[in-house]
Design an enzyme around this catalytic site. Structure first.
Site, PDB file in Angstrom:
ATOM      1  N   CYS A  90      -5.544   5.006  -1.849  1.00 26.80           N
ATOM      2  CA  CYS A  90      -5.728   4.822  -3.242  1.00 26.80           C
ATOM      3  C   CYS A  90      -7.013   5.730  -3.373  1.00 26.80           C
ATOM      4  O   CYS A  90      -7.264   6.891  -3.435  1.00 26.80           O
ATOM      5  CB  CYS A  90      -5.652   3.588  -3.557  1.00 26.80           C
ATOM      6  SG  CYS A  90      -5.738   3.298  -5.235  1.00 26.80           S
ATOM      7  N   HIS A 178      -0.977   1.746  -1.642  1.00 28.74           N
ATOM      8  CA  HIS A 178      -1.391   0.795  -0.757  1.00 28.74           C
ATOM      9  C   HIS A 178      -0.317   0.298   0.173  1.00 28.74           C
ATOM     10  O   HIS A 178       0.571  -0.608   0.036  1.00 28.74           O
ATOM     11  CB  HIS A 178      -1.624  -0.474  -1.817  1.00 28.74           C
ATOM     12  CG  HIS A 178      -3.073  -0.245  -2.612  1.00 28.74           C
ATOM     13  ND1 HIS A 178      -4.299  -0.426  -2.155  1.00 28.74           N
ATOM     14  CD2 HIS A 178      -3.101  -0.131  -3.803  1.00 28.74           C
ATOM     15  CE1 HIS A 178      -5.138  -0.494  -3.076  1.00 28.74           C
ATOM     16  NE2 HIS A 178      -4.500  -0.022  -4.294  1.00 28.74           N
ATOM     17  N   GLU A 180      -0.975  -1.274   2.782  1.00 25.91           N
ATOM     18  CA  GLU A 180      -1.472  -2.666   3.639  1.00 25.91           C
ATOM     19  C   GLU A 180      -0.962  -3.674   2.749  1.00 25.91           C
ATOM     20  O   GLU A 180      -0.487  -4.768   3.385  1.00 25.91           O
ATOM     21  CB  GLU A 180      -3.095  -2.694   3.569  1.00 25.91           C
ATOM     22  CG  GLU A 180      -3.571  -2.999   1.998  1.00 25.91           C
ATOM     23  CD  GLU A 180      -3.756  -1.942   1.258  1.00 25.91           C
ATOM     24  OE1 GLU A 180      -4.654  -1.822   0.283  1.00 25.91           O
ATOM     25  OE2 GLU A 180      -3.305  -0.999   1.511  1.00 25.91           O
TER      26      GLU A 180
END
Length: 526
Positions: A90, A178, A180
């Protein structure tokens, strides 16, 4: 107060550079789930200091800033020229692109939420073995329209022409999204591809490594001196004590301070379960009247935490003298179950603002006479549970839901009195009984039960009007306490809890449900 247990040097450490991301701690956890050790450092740390830590790889987190904003976080180009593998996510992706000569447009091409990513090079380092079309989680306003020279564009969306790029020669990688978060369906796979293929790391960080490293670090710190550990009844202090006992054996004495702020039946449970599991020497100190006296007239939550921390240490110092009189050698060390989220929330480690003083970090007086031993300081809660299981602690201890060190003292909003504690204990016991009966213990992270002691509401019971206190139920789901969502408990369970509390607990006529996530709210009310 002396420094905590020195962290044993991990052979391969991934540094997560935090640009103010909501998910920085989650990134660190995901790396550890891939069995690679990780730590978080602030973006304000100079590049030379970052590189001096000798990282095996670096991840640049997301963040709320625009690369075009005045005062936005930056990184010196030398980071990307040091030969260390780097993965930008990001904001970190955009910063890498701009720093290395790519183009980042402030064009209003916004993407928030679930987005479809088109992988243009399925055989690339990051995306091999993943679908050509995959759902990812975006949260950005600026967009990269041209990759830096030497980079291959490996992903795009309908809005963003460069949503992923890779430079295998320089070991530099980045994605606009993202990976994660669980909404990025192949995010963990992409992260692991960076770790294993891009950075060449091996998945060899395990709970066994943690135990081995910490036992060595504890022995080096304590030597032949003695330590005491405060047992709270919770997972953290139990695992910390078990680790230290493994390291120094009979040099450790555990002290359980009954501060009068525990839940119903917990003091007896601590004495029975932990001693049975470990055989550790345990000294029980009844200090309930002392704590209640110190808390009299105090309503401010920060002040309550500070008082509880101060009194805890004073009781420990008295226990130290008694142990010395009984056994001889001086007690020089205090073992604490401080976790990584405790350090982060107290403003340590990442340069973040102090959310609240943690009883294991910021709640201790400056004139403490012990040197701290904190063997869990770099671990998240789920990792602590795994270490506990590896050490052979029973599920009754390892799977216990989190409970704060200050106990019910910070679950009473208002002054803490014996009457209010007794009231809250009964309400809490009912909630726990019903959650256990419904088989929901493992489905929720924890369920704080809170007494709004300075609030009363009108009710009707029988033929009469009542003016009683409200009780708040705060069931939450989480992986590590850094973020949390309120748990969607079945209505019939909530109804049973509410009915029992209002019928069985004197002076309570209303039960309410807290449906706030973290952020913006913390898990505990105080």
């Amino acid at each position: 107060m002396s420094s905590a247990t020195p962290a044993a040097a991990a052979p391969d450490t991934v540094l997560v550079v935090d640009f103010g991301a909501q998910y920085a701690q989650l990134i660190a956890r995901r790396v550890r789930e891939a069995r690679v050790y990780s730590e978080i450092v602030p973006s304000s740390m100079p590049v030379e200091e970052i590189l001096a830590k000798n990282p095996a790889a670096i991840i640049l987190s997301g963040g709320p800033s625009s690369v075009y904003e005045a005062g936005a976080p930056t990184l010196d180009r030398s980071l990307f020229e040091a030969g260390v593998p780097v993965f930008g996510m990001c904001y970190g992706f955009q910063l890498m692109a701009q720093t290395l000569g790519g183009t980042v447009d402030n064009s209003g091409a916004r993407e928030y939420g679930r987005t479809e990513l088109a992988v243009s090079k399925p055989s690339s380092t990051l995306f091999e073995g993943t679908p050509a079309e995959q759902s990812v989680w975006m949260s950005h306003g600026d967009a990269c329209s041209a990759a830096p020279e030497g980079f291959t564009v490996t992903g795009s969306t309908d809005v963003v022409p460069v949503a992923a790029f890779e430079n295998d020669e320089k070991k530099l990688y980045g994605v606009q999204y993202h990976p994660e978060v669980m909404h990025s369906t192949h995010g963990q796979q992409v992260l692991e591809h960076f770790l294993y293929r891009g950075a060449g790391l091996s998945p060899d960080w395990t709970t066994g490594n943690v135990i081995e490293e910490q036992v060595a670090a504890i022995r080096a710190q304590v030597g032949d001196r003695r330590a005491i550990c405060g047992l709270s009844g919770g997972v953290d202090s139990a695992v910390a004590a078990a680790l230290v006992q493994k390291a120094i054996g009979s040099q450790l004495t555990c002290v359980y301070v009954d501060h009068g702020l525990m839940r119903k039946g917990e003091t007896e449970q601590v004495e029975k379960d932990f001693v049975a599991a470990t055989g550790v020497q345990l000294k029980v100190v009844d200090a309930s009247e002392r704590f209640l006296g110190a808390l009299a007239g105090v309503s401010d939550p920060e002040q309550k935490r500070k008082i509880i921390g101060r009194e805890f240490i004073r009781v420990f110092e008295q226990a130290q003298l008694e142990i010395m009189r009984e056994d001889g050698p001086e007690v020089a060390f205090l073992v604490q179950g401080t976790l990584y989220p405790d350090v982060v929330e107290s403003g340590g480690g990442t340069g973040t603002a102090n959310i609240k003083s943690h009883h294991n970090v910021g709640g201790l007086p400056d004139d403490i006479e012990f040197e701290l031993v904190e063997p869990l300081r770099q671990l998240f809660k789920d990792e602590v549970r795994m270490v506990g299981q590896e050490l052979g602690l029973p599920d009754e201890i390892v799977q216990r839901q989190p409970f704060p060190g200050p106990g019910l003292g910070i679950r009473i909003v208002g002054e803490v009195t014996k009457e209010r504690l007794d009231l809250l204990r009964e309400a809490d016991a009912i909630a726990r009984e019903e959650l256990t009966a419904a088989g929901l213990d493992r489905d929720i992270w924890q369920c704080p039960v809170v007494l709004l002691a300075d609030v009363r509401s009108v009710g009707v019971q029988g033929d009469g009007r009542t003016y009683g206190h409200p009780i708040v139920l705060r069931p939450v789901s989480s992986e590590d306490a850094m973020t949390a969502d309120w748990s969607r408990l079945p209505y019939e369970v909530l109804s049973k809890i509410s009915t029992r509390i209002t019928n069985e607990v004197t002076d309570v006529n209303r039960v309410v449900l807290d449906v706030t996530s973290k952020p913006p709210g913390t898990i505990e009310w105080e």
